[in-house]
Design a protein around this motif. Structure first.
Motif, PDB file in Angstrom:
ATOM      1  N   GLN A 157     -96.612  17.450 -10.004  1.00 52.65           N
ATOM      2  CA  GLN A 157     -97.612  18.519 -10.006  1.00 52.65           C
ATOM      3  C   GLN A 157     -96.605  19.351 -11.150  1.00 52.65           C
ATOM      4  OE1 GLN A 157     -97.483  20.252  -6.303  1.00 52.65           O
ATOM      5  NE2 GLN A 157    -100.035  20.794  -7.376  1.00 52.65           N
ATOM      6  N   VAL A 158     -95.733  19.808 -11.427  1.00 51.82           N
ATOM      7  CA  VAL A 158     -95.050  20.530 -12.461  1.00 51.82           C
ATOM      8  C   VAL A 158     -95.147  20.121 -14.479  1.00 51.82           C
ATOM      9  CG1 VAL A 158     -92.944  22.033 -12.985  1.00 51.82           C
ATOM     10  CG2 VAL A 158     -93.603  21.709 -10.805  1.00 51.82           C
ATOM     11  N   CYS A 159     -96.007  20.691 -14.809  1.00 50.25           N
ATOM     12  CA  CYS A 159     -96.264  20.703 -15.838  1.00 50.25           C
ATOM     13  C   CYS A 159     -94.952  21.068 -16.557  1.00 50.25           C
ATOM     14  CB  CYS A 159     -97.682  21.000 -16.542  1.00 50.25           C
ATOM     15  SG  CYS A 159     -99.064  19.985 -15.255  1.00 50.25           S
ATOM     16  N   ALA A 160     -94.545  22.318 -16.331  1.00 50.97           N
ATOM     17  CA  ALA A 160     -93.387  23.419 -17.025  1.00 50.97           C
ATOM     18  C   ALA A 160     -92.731  24.197 -16.597  1.00 50.97           C
ATOM     19  CB  ALA A 160     -94.563  22.936 -18.584  1.00 50.97           C
ATOM     20  N   LEU A 161     -91.986  24.235 -16.925  1.00 47.76           N
ATOM     21  CA  LEU A 161     -90.888  25.231 -16.703  1.00 47.76           C
ATOM     22  C   LEU A 161     -90.539  26.593 -17.382  1.00 47.76           C
ATOM     23  CD1 LEU A 161     -89.475  25.482 -13.290  1.00 47.76           C
ATOM     24  CD2 LEU A 161     -87.829  24.738 -14.091  1.00 47.76           C
ATOM     25  N   ALA A 162     -90.791  27.766 -16.968  1.00 49.33           N
ATOM     26  CA  ALA A 162     -90.067  28.615 -17.798  1.00 49.33           C
ATOM     27  C   ALA A 162     -89.292  29.284 -16.899  1.00 49.33           C
ATOM     28  CB  ALA A 162     -91.715  29.573 -18.304  1.00 49.33           C
ATOM     29  N   LEU A 163     -88.749  30.040 -17.138  1.00 49.76           N
ATOM     30  CA  LEU A 163     -86.956  30.241 -16.549  1.00 49.76           C
ATOM     31  C   LEU A 163     -86.932  32.146 -17.595  1.00 49.76           C
ATOM     32  CD1 LEU A 163     -85.021  27.595 -16.135  1.00 49.76           C
ATOM     33  CD2 LEU A 163     -86.858  27.925 -14.445  1.00 49.76           C
ATOM     34  N   LEU A 164     -86.787  33.130 -16.849  1.00 48.96           N
ATOM     35  CA  LEU A 164     -86.997  34.716 -17.543  1.00 48.96           C
ATOM     36  C   LEU A 164     -85.728  35.143 -16.680  1.00 48.96           C
ATOM     37  CD1 LEU A 164     -90.313  33.992 -17.852  1.00 48.96           C
ATOM     38  CD2 LEU A 164     -90.219  36.567 -16.931  1.00 48.96           C
ATOM     39  N   THR A 165     -85.042  35.417 -17.647  1.00 50.37           N
ATOM     40  CA  THR A 165     -83.504  35.788 -17.499  1.00 50.37           C
ATOM     41  C   THR A 165     -82.598  35.273 -16.213  1.00 50.37           C
ATOM     42  OG1 THR A 165     -84.447  37.713 -16.160  1.00 50.37           O
ATOM     43  CG2 THR A 165     -84.034  38.368 -18.085  1.00 50.37           C
ATOM     44  N   PRO A 166     -82.370  34.427 -16.444  1.00 49.15           N
ATOM     45  CA  PRO A 166     -82.668  33.054 -15.226  1.00 49.15           C
ATOM     46  C   PRO A 166     -80.745  33.319 -15.042  1.00 49.15           C
ATOM     47  CG  PRO A 166     -82.273  31.478 -17.084  1.00 49.15           C
ATOM     48  CD  PRO A 166     -82.718  33.014 -18.043  1.00 49.15           C
ATOM     49  N   VAL A 167     -80.949  32.751 -14.110  1.00 49.24           N
ATOM     50  CA  VAL A 167     -79.417  32.713 -12.817  1.00 49.24           C
ATOM     51  C   VAL A 167     -78.743  31.800 -12.984  1.00 49.24           C
ATOM     52  CG1 VAL A 167     -77.723  32.976 -10.962  1.00 49.24           C
ATOM     53  CG2 VAL A 167     -79.751  35.553 -11.051  1.00 49.24           C
ATOM     54  N   ARG A 212     -82.700  17.635 -12.083  1.00 48.98           N
ATOM     55  CA  ARG A 212     -83.743  16.760 -11.912  1.00 48.98           C
ATOM     56  C   ARG A 212     -84.541  16.751 -12.337  1.00 48.98           C
ATOM     57  NH1 ARG A 212     -81.607  15.499  -5.440  1.00 48.98           N
ATOM     58  NH2 ARG A 212     -79.681  15.446  -5.976  1.00 48.98           N
ATOM     59  N   TYR A 213     -85.176  17.688 -13.190  1.00 46.18           N
ATOM     60  CA  TYR A 213     -85.950  18.094 -13.931  1.00 46.18           C
ATOM     61  C   TYR A 213     -86.681  17.766 -15.127  1.00 46.18           C
ATOM     62  CZ  TYR A 213     -91.027  20.211 -15.403  1.00 46.18           C
ATOM     63  OH  TYR A 213     -92.159  20.708 -15.968  1.00 46.18           O
ATOM     64  N   ASN A 214     -87.592  16.374 -15.566  1.00 42.23           N
ATOM     65  CA  ASN A 214     -87.607  15.977 -16.595  1.00 42.23           C
ATOM     66  C   ASN A 214     -88.391  16.625 -17.819  1.00 42.23           C
ATOM     67  OD1 ASN A 214     -89.585  15.325 -15.445  1.00 42.23           O
ATOM     68  ND2 ASN A 214     -88.527  12.848 -15.746  1.00 42.23           N
ATOM     69  N   GLY A 215     -89.414  17.317 -17.509  1.00 41.04           N
ATOM     70  CA  GLY A 215     -90.515  18.147 -17.760  1.00 41.04           C
ATOM     71  C   GLY A 215     -90.008  19.446 -18.925  1.00 41.04           C
ATOM     72  N   PRO A 216     -90.903  20.129 -19.850  1.00 45.16           N
ATOM     73  CA  PRO A 216     -90.639  21.004 -20.780  1.00 45.16           C
ATOM     74  C   PRO A 216     -90.555  21.888 -20.112  1.00 45.16           C
ATOM     75  CG  PRO A 216     -92.964  19.950 -20.766  1.00 45.16           C
ATOM     76  CD  PRO A 216     -92.876  20.029 -19.346  1.00 45.16           C
TER      77      PRO A 216
END
Length: 308
Positions: free
Chosen positions: A108-118, A193-197
């Motif tokens: 269901q998650v097509c992509a992950l965007a991480l802003l200033t990620p810890v 474990r997440y293999n998307g963009p």
């Protein structure tokens, strides 16, 4: 085209719809910190979901115990009910939550965007440093000073706007939430474990999640992440430079949209890069954005506003 996509359903059973943004805030923040970015995205974010995590935002009265797992489970429940593809966008501690939620939500998650990620594994700061974060509870002046130190373009109005969100957090919970992101999650000790963009966005002048932390503790956790730097921004680029962050997310989502419609989510980010030259991709960004792509042969900068 994939036969499932022709029938209006992705190979994973979701309708062929443009992915919706899901925004997850960070430490002592709330859903409202995304308002300026959502507004800058315009119609593309009309159906965005901005989450308040338990104990923060408009949910300050939600009792503990609190943990990254609980936060992620809360996001999973809300996103799962959408029954449509999503792009999870997490800021700071919210990036940890976003990754854990992505693991559970799967396709269901097509992509992950991480802003200033810890980093998901946490920062591992010593107790003497963490005492200053514990002291933020019930101390509005200290919270404002921290935000000033870690930001670049937070004028008084914007500072006060997000600071008031933090003011509402129960004093005893500030230290609890700080320990949560500092200790991280056991899954952070291994490749994701997440293999998307995956897109990583950092503020050029963020003194906390700086370039060294990204390169040593965040980017290696993923297989082929892209890193974008927002100039003249600190730890809250979505508040300090909402138009630039909206441009970045819009360009990212455009490539994801194409792959979802083609029924190839998870590979579309790479394919989209193959179909674009560095110049063309760079032109989609604002001038104060720099792309540090691990799979590109050379850096890409935003379009020069002086060029015709």
């Amino acid at each position: 085209m994939n036969s499932h996509a022709q029938n209006g359903v992705t190979p994973h059973g979701f309708p062929v719809l443009e992915p919706a943004f899901v925004f997850i805030h960070g430490f002592l923040d709330g859903a409202a910190t995304w308002d300026a970015t959502v507004a800058a995205l315009g119609e593309r974010a009309d159906d965005a979901l901005c989450v308040d995590l338990p104990g923060m935002g408009n949910r300050v009265d939600d009792d503990g115990p609190y943990s990254l797992d609980r936060f992620a489970e809360d996001v999973v429940k809300r996103v799962g009910a959408l029954r449509r593809p999503v792009i999870l966008v997490g800021h700071s501690m919210g990036a940890q939550v976003a990754e854990l939620a992505a693991n559970a939500l799967g396709s269901q998650v097509c992509a992950l965007a991480l802003l200033t990620p810890v980093p998901l594994r946490g920062t591992g700061l010593p107790d003497e440093v963490m005492q200053s974060f514990h002291a933020l509870g019930g101390n509005p002046a200290a919270q404002r000073e921290l935000r000033r130190q870690l930001s670049v373009r937070l004028d008084d109005d914007r500072l006060e706007e997000i600071a008031r969100i933090g003011d509402r957090v129960k004093a005893a919970n500030a230290g609890v939430f700080a320990d949560i992101w500092n200790r991280g999650h056991p899954l952070g000790a291994q490749p994701t474990r997440y293999n998307g963009p995956v897109l990583i966005v950092r503020g050029e002048d963020d003194a906390f999640v700086n370039a060294e932390m990204i390169s040593s503790s965040v980017a290696p956790h993923f297989s082929h992440p892209e890193t974008v730097v927002v100039e003249r921004a600190g730890h809250w680029p979505h508040v300090e430079q909402p138009a630039s962050v909206a441009t970045i997310l819009g360009a990212f989502m455009a490539t994801v949209d194409q792959s979802v419609k083609a029924g190839v989510a998870g590979q579309g980010w790479t394919r989209a890069f193959e179909q674009k030259s560095a110049d063309t991709f760079g032109d989609s960004f604002a001038a104060d954005v720099v792309l540090e792509a691990t799979v590109l042969a050379m850096p890409v900068s935003g379009a020069d506003p002086h060029e015709e």
